[in-house]
Design a protein around this motif. Sequence first.
Motif, PDB file in Angstrom:
ATOM      1  N   HIS A  41       0.836  -1.211   0.000  1.00 39.74           N
ATOM      2  CA  HIS A  41       0.000   0.000   0.000  1.00 39.74           C
ATOM      3  C   HIS A  41       0.868   1.257   0.000  1.00 39.74           C
ATOM      4  O   HIS A  41       1.843   1.355   0.721  1.00 39.74           O
ATOM      5  CB  HIS A  41      -0.908   0.013   1.232  1.00 39.74           C
ATOM      6  N   ARG A  42       0.498   2.214  -0.817  1.00 39.89           N
ATOM      7  CA  ARG A  42       1.161   3.517  -0.850  1.00 39.89           C
ATOM      8  C   ARG A  42       0.107   4.578  -0.564  1.00 39.89           C
ATOM      9  O   ARG A  42      -0.769   4.847  -1.391  1.00 39.89           O
ATOM     10  CB  ARG A  42       1.795   3.791  -2.219  1.00 39.89           C
ATOM     11  N   ALA A  43       0.176   5.169   0.597  1.00 42.30           N
ATOM     12  CA  ALA A  43      -0.837   6.140   1.024  1.00 42.30           C
ATOM     13  C   ALA A  43      -0.639   7.482   0.332  1.00 42.30           C
ATOM     14  O   ALA A  43       0.480   7.951   0.158  1.00 42.30           O
ATOM     15  CB  ALA A  43      -0.767   6.337   2.532  1.00 42.30           C
ATOM     16  N   ALA A  44      -1.753   8.083  -0.038  1.00 44.66           N
ATOM     17  CA  ALA A  44      -1.735   9.448  -0.559  1.00 44.66           C
ATOM     18  C   ALA A  44      -1.692  10.389   0.638  1.00 44.66           C
ATOM     19  O   ALA A  44      -2.169  10.048   1.720  1.00 44.66           O
ATOM     20  CB  ALA A  44      -2.988   9.700  -1.396  1.00 44.66           C
ATOM     21  N   PRO A  45      -1.126  11.571   0.486  1.00 45.94           N
ATOM     22  CA  PRO A  45      -1.118  12.521   1.602  1.00 45.94           C
ATOM     23  C   PRO A  45      -2.537  12.816   2.081  1.00 45.94           C
ATOM     24  O   PRO A  45      -3.462  12.923   1.276  1.00 45.94           O
ATOM     25  CB  PRO A  45      -0.477  13.772   1.007  1.00 45.94           C
ATOM     26  N   TYR A  46      -2.693  12.923   3.381  1.00 43.80           N
ATOM     27  CA  TYR A  46      -3.979  13.284   3.969  1.00 43.80           C
ATOM     28  C   TYR A  46      -3.917  14.759   4.332  1.00 43.80           C
ATOM     29  O   TYR A  46      -3.106  15.171   5.142  1.00 43.80           O
ATOM     30  CB  TYR A  46      -4.282  12.438   5.197  1.00 43.80           C
ATOM     31  N   ARG A  47      -4.753  15.565   3.732  1.00 40.62           N
ATOM     32  CA  ARG A  47      -4.714  17.011   3.910  1.00 40.62           C
ATOM     33  C   ARG A  47      -5.713  17.469   4.963  1.00 40.62           C
ATOM     34  O   ARG A  47      -6.642  18.196   4.670  1.00 40.62           O
ATOM     35  CB  ARG A  47      -4.997  17.694   2.582  1.00 40.62           C
ATOM     36  N   GLY A  48      -5.486  17.043   6.164  1.00 41.72           N
ATOM     37  CA  GLY A  48      -6.366  17.435   7.256  1.00 41.72           C
ATOM     38  C   GLY A  48      -5.721  17.107   8.586  1.00 41.72           C
ATOM     39  O   GLY A  48      -4.642  16.513   8.641  1.00 41.72           O
ATOM     40  N   ASP A  49      -6.379  17.521   9.643  1.00 43.84           N
ATOM     41  CA  ASP A  49      -5.913  17.190  10.983  1.00 43.84           C
ATOM     42  C   ASP A  49      -6.368  15.776  11.330  1.00 43.84           C
ATOM     43  O   ASP A  49      -7.402  15.312  10.839  1.00 43.84           O
ATOM     44  CB  ASP A  49      -6.482  18.174  12.005  1.00 43.84           C
ATOM     45  N   ALA A  50      -5.597  15.098  12.161  1.00 44.41           N
ATOM     46  CA  ALA A  50      -5.933  13.724  12.532  1.00 44.41           C
ATOM     47  C   ALA A  50      -5.424  13.426  13.934  1.00 44.41           C
ATOM     48  O   ALA A  50      -4.507  14.082  14.435  1.00 44.41           O
ATOM     49  CB  ALA A  50      -5.332  12.740  11.540  1.00 44.41           C
ATOM     50  N   THR A  51      -6.034  12.442  14.537  1.00 45.93           N
ATOM     51  CA  THR A  51      -5.577  11.918  15.818  1.00 45.93           C
ATOM     52  C   THR A  51      -5.232  10.457  15.622  1.00 45.93           C
ATOM     53  O   THR A  51      -6.056   9.685  15.122  1.00 45.93           O
ATOM     54  CB  THR A  51      -6.670  12.049  16.895  1.00 45.93           C
ATOM     55  N   LEU A  52      -4.027  10.085  15.973  1.00 39.18           N
ATOM     56  CA  LEU A  52      -3.593   8.691  15.898  1.00 39.18           C
ATOM     57  C   LEU A  52      -3.669   8.100  17.296  1.00 39.18           C
ATOM     58  O   LEU A  52      -3.009   8.578  18.216  1.00 39.18           O
ATOM     59  CB  LEU A  52      -2.161   8.586  15.368  1.00 39.18           C
ATOM     60  N   PHE A  54       4.469  -7.763  16.009  1.00 37.07           N
ATOM     61  CA  PHE A  54       4.687  -6.465  15.366  1.00 37.07           C
ATOM     62  C   PHE A  54       5.696  -5.639  16.154  1.00 37.07           C
ATOM     63  O   PHE A  54       5.388  -4.549  16.631  1.00 37.07           O
ATOM     64  CB  PHE A  54       3.379  -5.672  15.267  1.00 37.07           C
ATOM     65  N   PRO A  55       6.936  -6.096  16.303  1.00 36.74           N
ATOM     66  CA  PRO A  55       7.900  -5.325  17.098  1.00 36.74           C
ATOM     67  C   PRO A  55       8.179  -3.964  16.477  1.00 36.74           C
ATOM     68  O   PRO A  55       8.294  -3.839  15.266  1.00 36.74           O
ATOM     69  CB  PRO A  55       9.149  -6.214  17.104  1.00 36.74           C
ATOM     70  N   GLY A  56       8.228  -2.950  17.310  1.00 37.47           N
ATOM     71  CA  GLY A  56       8.531  -1.599  16.845  1.00 37.47           C
ATOM     72  C   GLY A  56       7.357  -0.858  16.234  1.00 37.47           C
ATOM     73  O   GLY A  56       7.493   0.291  15.829  1.00 37.47           O
ATOM     74  N   MET A  57       6.209  -1.496  16.158  1.00 41.66           N
ATOM     75  CA  MET A  57       5.054  -0.884  15.494  1.00 41.66           C
ATOM     76  C   MET A  57       4.644   0.428  16.154  1.00 41.66           C
ATOM     77  O   MET A  57       4.248   1.367  15.467  1.00 41.66           O
ATOM     78  CB  MET A  57       3.877  -1.853  15.496  1.00 41.66           C
ATOM     79  N   HIS A  58       4.769   0.504  17.457  1.00 44.70           N
ATOM     80  CA  HIS A  58       4.375   1.700  18.204  1.00 44.70           C
ATOM     81  C   HIS A  58       5.059   2.940  17.628  1.00 44.70           C
ATOM     82  O   HIS A  58       4.423   3.929  17.325  1.00 44.70           O
ATOM     83  CB  HIS A  58       4.731   1.508  19.679  1.00 44.70           C
ATOM     84  N   HIS A  59       6.350   2.876  17.439  1.00 48.22           N
ATOM     85  CA  HIS A  59       7.102   4.020  16.942  1.00 48.22           C
ATOM     86  C   HIS A  59       6.971   4.170  15.427  1.00 48.22           C
ATOM     87  O   HIS A  59       6.903   5.278  14.911  1.00 48.22           O
ATOM     88  CB  HIS A  59       8.565   3.913  17.353  1.00 48.22           C
ATOM     89  N   ASP A  60       6.938   3.053  14.727  1.00 47.44           N
ATOM     90  CA  ASP A  60       6.816   3.110  13.273  1.00 47.44           C
ATOM     91  C   ASP A  60       5.527   3.794  12.836  1.00 47.44           C
ATOM     92  O   ASP A  60       5.514   4.553  11.874  1.00 47.44           O
ATOM     93  CB  ASP A  60       6.847   1.702  12.666  1.00 47.44           C
ATOM     94  N   MET A  61       4.424   3.521  13.518  1.00 46.62           N
ATOM     95  CA  MET A  61       3.139   4.093  13.110  1.00 46.62           C
ATOM     96  C   MET A  61       3.126   5.607  13.303  1.00 46.62           C
ATOM     97  O   MET A  61       2.570   6.324  12.482  1.00 46.62           O
ATOM     98  CB  MET A  61       1.985   3.440  13.871  1.00 46.62           C
ATOM     99  N   GLY A  62       3.710   6.083  14.367  1.00 52.20           N
ATOM    100  CA  GLY A  62       3.784   7.528  14.575  1.00 52.20           C
ATOM    101  C   GLY A  62       4.572   8.198  13.465  1.00 52.20           C
ATOM    102  O   GLY A  62       4.136   9.197  12.884  1.00 52.20           O
ATOM    103  N   ALA A  63       5.710   7.643  13.135  1.00 55.31           N
ATOM    104  CA  ALA A  63       6.548   8.215  12.072  1.00 55.31           C
ATOM    105  C   ALA A  63       5.838   8.128  10.726  1.00 55.31           C
ATOM    106  O   ALA A  63       5.882   9.073   9.925  1.00 55.31           O
ATOM    107  CB  ALA A  63       7.890   7.487  12.015  1.00 55.31           C
ATOM    108  N   TYR A  64       5.178   7.020  10.464  1.00 56.88           N
ATOM    109  CA  TYR A  64       4.467   6.848   9.202  1.00 56.88           C
ATOM    110  C   TYR A  64       3.390   7.915   9.037  1.00 56.88           C
ATOM    111  O   TYR A  64       3.311   8.574   8.010  1.00 56.88           O
ATOM    112  CB  TYR A  64       3.846   5.445   9.151  1.00 56.88           C
ATOM    113  N   TRP A  65       2.539   8.090  10.056  1.00 56.70           N
ATOM    114  CA  TRP A  65       1.446   9.053   9.943  1.00 56.70           C
ATOM    115  C   TRP A  65       1.935  10.498   9.960  1.00 56.70           C
ATOM    116  O   TRP A  65       1.288  11.377   9.397  1.00 56.70           O
ATOM    117  CB  TRP A  65       0.377   8.794  11.003  1.00 56.70           C
TER     118      TRP A  65
END
Length: 105
Positions: free
Chosen positions: A31-42, A52-63
């Motif tokens: 999957h290749r996400a398109a930029p999201y042009r809005g505010d969001a809460t993760l 899923f080791p490291g997922m906690h930090h990876d998801m923050g960086a990804y979003w």
Amino acid sequence: MPKEDARLGSPERLARIYRAVRHSLVAVASHRAAPYRGDATLIRQLGEAEIFPGMHHDMGAYWQRVCTGRLRLVDVPGDHFTCVRPPHAASVAALLTDEYRGVRG
């Protein structure tokens, strides 16, 4: 071992789980996400799921890369799976309720 528990490890069940997990991981990896042009809460889990080791930090960086608006990171107790089960589900439910009220004003 109780009869019901023995079925949990049956070759057929394990094969179904393997296919589902493999399909999910292939989909996520391609999957290749398109930029999201809005505010969001993760809503991000504090705990690490063993698979899923490291997922906690990876998801923050990804979003952070995907969202072009303001991204608010909120950590909740539990891992990827347990954060939506008791006793942690109440924290997630309260957060979602607050977010909904904030959007709806």
